[in-house]
Design a protein around this motif. Structure first.
Motif, short mmCIF file in Angstrom:
data_model
loop_
_atom_site.label_atom_id
_atom_site.label_comp_id
_atom_site.label_asym_id
_atom_site.label_seq_id
_atom_site.Cartn_x
_atom_site.Cartn_y
_atom_site.Cartn_z
N GLN A 7 37.99 58.73 40.87
CA GLN A 7 38.92 59.53 40.06
C GLN A 7 39.71 60.50 40.93
O GLN A 7 40.89 60.74 40.68
N ASP A 8 39.09 61.06 41.98
CA ASP A 8 39.80 61.95 42.89
C ASP A 8 40.92 61.22 43.62
O ASP A 8 41.99 61.77 43.86
N LYS A 9 40.66 59.96 44.01
CA LYS A 9 41.67 59.17 44.72
C LYS A 9 42.70 58.54 43.79
O LYS A 9 43.76 58.12 44.23
N ASN A 10 42.39 58.45 42.52
CA ASN A 10 43.26 57.80 41.54
C ASN A 10 43.36 58.67 40.28
O ASN A 10 42.95 58.24 39.20
N PRO A 11 43.92 59.88 40.39
CA PRO A 11 43.89 60.81 39.26
C PRO A 11 44.63 60.35 38.02
O PRO A 11 44.31 60.80 36.91
N ASN A 12 45.58 59.46 38.15
CA ASN A 12 46.36 59.00 37.00
C ASN A 12 45.97 57.61 36.51
O ASN A 12 46.60 57.06 35.62
N ALA A 13 44.95 57.05 37.10
CA ALA A 13 44.54 55.68 36.77
C ALA A 13 43.61 55.66 35.55
O ALA A 13 43.02 56.67 35.18
N ILE A 14 43.49 54.49 34.95
CA ILE A 14 42.49 54.27 33.91
C ILE A 14 41.12 54.51 34.55
O ILE A 14 40.83 54.02 35.63
N ARG A 15 40.27 55.28 33.87
CA ARG A 15 38.95 55.60 34.41
C ARG A 15 37.85 54.72 33.85
O ARG A 15 36.82 54.52 34.48
N ALA A 16 38.05 54.23 32.64
CA ALA A 16 36.99 53.45 31.99
C ALA A 16 37.57 52.71 30.80
O ALA A 16 38.69 52.97 30.37
N TYR A 17 36.79 51.78 30.29
CA TYR A 17 37.10 51.09 29.04
C TYR A 17 35.86 51.13 28.17
O TYR A 17 34.74 51.03 28.67
N PHE A 18 36.07 51.24 26.88
CA PHE A 18 34.97 51.16 25.92
C PHE A 18 35.04 49.81 25.23
O PHE A 18 36.12 49.39 24.77
N TYR A 19 33.90 49.13 25.12
CA TYR A 19 33.77 47.89 24.37
C TYR A 19 32.62 48.05 23.40
O TYR A 19 31.53 48.48 23.79
N GLY A 20 32.86 47.69 22.16
CA GLY A 20 31.82 47.79 21.14
C GLY A 20 30.75 46.72 21.32
O GLY A 20 30.95 45.68 21.96
N ASP A 21 29.62 47.00 20.73
CA ASP A 21 28.47 46.11 20.79
C ASP A 21 28.80 44.71 20.27
O ASP A 21 28.32 43.71 20.83
N ASP A 22 29.63 44.61 19.24
CA ASP A 22 29.92 43.29 18.65
C ASP A 22 30.55 42.34 19.66
O ASP A 22 30.14 41.18 19.77
N ILE A 23 31.58 42.80 20.41
CA ILE A 23 32.24 41.89 21.34
C ILE A 23 31.33 41.60 22.53
O ILE A 23 31.29 40.48 23.03
N ILE A 24 30.57 42.58 22.98
CA ILE A 24 29.65 42.34 24.09
C ILE A 24 28.64 41.27 23.70
O ILE A 24 28.40 40.31 24.43
N ARG A 25 28.06 41.41 22.53
CA ARG A 25 27.07 40.41 22.07
C ARG A 25 27.70 39.04 21.85
O ARG A 25 27.09 38.02 22.13
N LYS A 26 28.94 39.03 21.33
CA LYS A 26 29.60 37.75 21.11
C LYS A 26 29.78 37.00 22.43
O LYS A 26 29.63 35.79 22.50
N VAL A 27 30.09 37.72 23.50
CA VAL A 27 30.25 37.10 24.81
C VAL A 27 28.90 36.63 25.35
O VAL A 27 28.76 35.48 25.79
N ILE A 28 27.88 37.47 25.32
CA ILE A 28 26.62 37.11 25.98
C ILE A 28 25.64 36.35 25.09
O ILE A 28 24.66 35.80 25.58
N ASP A 29 25.91 36.28 23.79
CA ASP A 29 25.02 35.53 22.91
C ASP A 29 25.30 34.03 22.90
O ASP A 29 24.62 33.28 22.21
#
Length: 116
Positions: free
Chosen positions: A26-48
């Motif tokens: 974050q110090d080297k990229n102060p204006n960049a996207i820092r993270a993404y949130f993904y809900g449990d439903d899509i995570i499970r749909k991918v790994i199930d």
């Protein structure tokens, strides 16, 4: 190189080490996207998927140049589920990719603006 992926691959990391690494980014990229949130439903749909032992997270660029992340199931042999040959022969594993009715996750909420 042959590798057999497992549901037990990867693991936890010390919270302090993670915080230091995130801060450096974050110090080297102060204006960049820092993270993404993904809900449990899509995570499970991918790994199930019956053949998935885990997932890969691919980086991509949206039309506006913003980083995107794509959640893709992965089989024990390293092949992807539901994403066909990412960018040609990017890696040996991508070359084995098939399109067996998998779900590719997208549309996560970026931080910023959705930050704690």
């Amino acid at each position: 190189m042959t590798y057999k992926f497992s549901k037990k691959d990867a693991g936890p990391i010390d919270e302090g080490i993670a915080q230091e690494s995130i801060k450096r980014y974050q110090d080297k990229n102060p204006n960049a996207i820092r993270a993404y949130f993904y809900g449990d439903d899509i995570i499970r749909k991918v790994i199930d998927h019956k053949e998935a032992v885990g997932m890969r997270i691919y980086f991509g660029l949206a039309d506006n140049g913003q980083i995107q992340l794509f959640l893709v199931g992965a089989r024990e042999d390293g092949s992807n589920i539901g994403l066909n040959n990412v960018g040609g022969n990017v890696t040996q594993l991508a070359a084995k990719t098939t399109t067996t009715q998998g779900t590719v996750g997208d549309n996560g909420y970026s931080c910023p603006p959705y930050c704690p």
